[in-house]
Design an enzyme around this catalytic site. Structure first.
Site, PDB file in Angstrom:
ATOM      1  CG  ASN A   1      13.394   1.363 -14.101  1.00 15.48           C
ATOM      2  OD1 ASN A   1      13.157   2.526 -13.862  1.00 15.48           O
ATOM      3  ND2 ASN A   1      12.442   0.498 -14.401  1.00 15.48           N
TER       4      ASN A   1
ATOM      5  CB  ALA B   1       1.784   6.953  -7.272  1.00 18.12           C
TER       6      ALA B   1
ATOM      7  CD  GLU C   1      11.749  -1.570  -7.077  1.00 17.65           C
ATOM      8  OE1 GLU C   1      11.722  -0.630  -7.892  1.00 17.65           O
ATOM      9  OE2 GLU C   1      10.789  -2.339  -6.892  1.00 17.65           O
TER      10      GLU C   1
ATOM     11  CE  LYS D   1       8.296   1.679 -16.205  1.00 18.43           C
ATOM     12  NZ  LYS D   1       7.368   1.525 -15.089  1.00 18.43           N
TER      13      LYS D   1
ATOM     14  CB  ALA E   1      -0.927  -0.019   1.213  1.00 19.18           C
TER      15      ALA E   1
ATOM     16  CB  ALA F   1       3.704   5.773  -4.354  1.00 22.37           C
ATOM     17  CG  MET F   2       3.422   2.849  -8.207  1.00 19.25           C
ATOM     18  SD  MET F   2       2.679   4.021  -9.365  1.00 19.25           S
ATOM     19  CE  MET F   2       2.335   2.953 -10.734  1.00 19.25           C
ATOM     20  N   GLY F   3       0.459   1.201  -5.098  1.00 25.85           N
ATOM     21  CA  GLY F   3      -0.638   0.374  -4.593  1.00 25.85           C
ATOM     22  C   GLY F   3      -1.827   1.251  -4.230  1.00 25.85           C
TER      23      GLY F   3
END
Ligand code: NAD
Length: 311
Positions: A193, A133, A274, A189, A8, A10-12
């Site tokens: 990154n 987000a 990541e 993508k 939960a 930013a994106m969630g």
């Protein structure tokens, strides 16, 4: 659709909000207690393009899943960071029924290797998203602009349900596109990154400044070549020239002033990155396939060293 969003952040929160507002039964599950308490007590507070919205969406931390004894999700959307994915899915395993599908929209490569431990490949859906987000505090997000989602079932058997997910996403305004080669998009993508994120983090600069150094073109081309060599062993033939130009156009685009998410996680907030699922995945897979990836190896180690220095 009964949708559980795991992660939960930013994106969630963005996806939860949009899917909740379009009439789905959405719940949020997260391991960060302060965040879950804020969501439970104050609701999700979102600033959407300058407009404030406050929405109550049921939220649970990992220790509260016994409050959902008979809950079975139609769809679980993974929105943790890559390095949190395995632990999070080990916690939500009880919510995965034989009918549950899992959609992974994380940035990076190789998440299917983790998710296959928890869901059969027939019920695995992979994707990428260009929505963005920002998390501004526990239970608080800033959502700017629009985006889209590309998704495809990992195995042919999952196509019918994946098309249903695309329909639900379309009703939510998420602009989905059913992909016929999502693996290509994921690798493409990951190249973005795998160049901008780690180089800006190590060099301490924004995207525009990176683009101005005389070393950047050759660095990008070498890193992309390593990604392409490994991707080819996974059945993905990257167009290296197109990928280079796709990345290089960001140097003069609106996002040139932007510091990539890895910079914000690592340098600004001293969080783990990541990297193991971006350059680190290329290095790891390169070792498996007998391909040398010295630039990806070095970048991975430098980012890990910086994580240690800042912890
Ligand atoms: P996020 O950091 O906002 O949230 C991920 C998880 O980290 C959540 O479980 C959140 O609760 C937890 N978390 C966040 N801050 C924390 C803190 N201070 N202490 C403890 N836990 C904390 O991550 P995100 O931006 O939502 O990204 C999720 C995935 O989506 C990643 O793979 C990312 O690369 C990808 N992605 C992000 C964006 C974006 O604009 N944010 C865009 C496309 C893809």
């Amino acid at each position: 659709m009964k949708i559980a969003i795991v992660g939960a952040g930013a994106m969630g929160s963005r996806f939860a909000l949009m899917l909740h507002q379009s009439g789905n039964q959405v719940i949020l599950i997260d391991g960060w207690l302060e965040n879950v308490r804020a969501l439970q007590q104050r609701g999700l507070q979102a600033n959407i393009d300058g407009q404030h919205t406050n929405v109550k969406i049921p939220a649970y931390d990992f220790t509260q899943l016994d409050q959902l004894p008979d809950y079975q999700a139609d769809l679980i959307i993974a929105f943790t960071k890559s390095n949190q994915l395995d632990k999070a899915f080990s916690k939500v395993r009880p919510l995965i029924s034989p009918q549950t599908y899992v959609l992974c929209l994380l940035n990076g490569i190789g998440h299917e290797d983790i998710l296959e431990k928890y869901v059969p490949v027939e019920r695995l859906i992979l994707g990428i998203t260009m929505w963005t987000a920002g998390l501004t505090g526990p239970g608080q997000v800033t959502l700017i602009g629009s985006g889209n989602v590309e998704l495809q079932n990992f195995d042919a058997a999952g196509k019918e349900f994946t098309l249903k997910v695309a329909e639900v996403f379309s009703q939510a305004g998420l602009n989905p596109q059913y992909s016929t080669n999502v693996k290509y998009s994921i690798w493409r993508k990951a190249c973005v990154n795998g160049t901008l994120n780690c180089l800006c983090s190590i060099l301490g600069c924004n995207i525009g400044a990176l683009g101005k150094t005389s070393q950047t073109k050759a660095l990008l081309q070498t890193i992309i070549a390593e990604f392409a060599a490994v991707a080819a062993h996974e059945g993905v033939v990257l167009d290296q020239t197109e990928v280079y130009h796709h990345i290089a156009q960001t140097f003069t685009a609106d996002i040139a002033n932007h510091y990539p998410s890895m910079y914000q996680d690592l340098i600004a907030n001293h969080r783990l990155t990541e990297i193991d699922f971006i350059n680190g995945a290329v290095w790891r897979k390169g070792q498996k396939y007998g391909i040398a990836t010295p630039y990806c190896a070095l970048l991975t180690e430098l980012i890990h060293a910086k994580e240690e220095l800042l912890k």
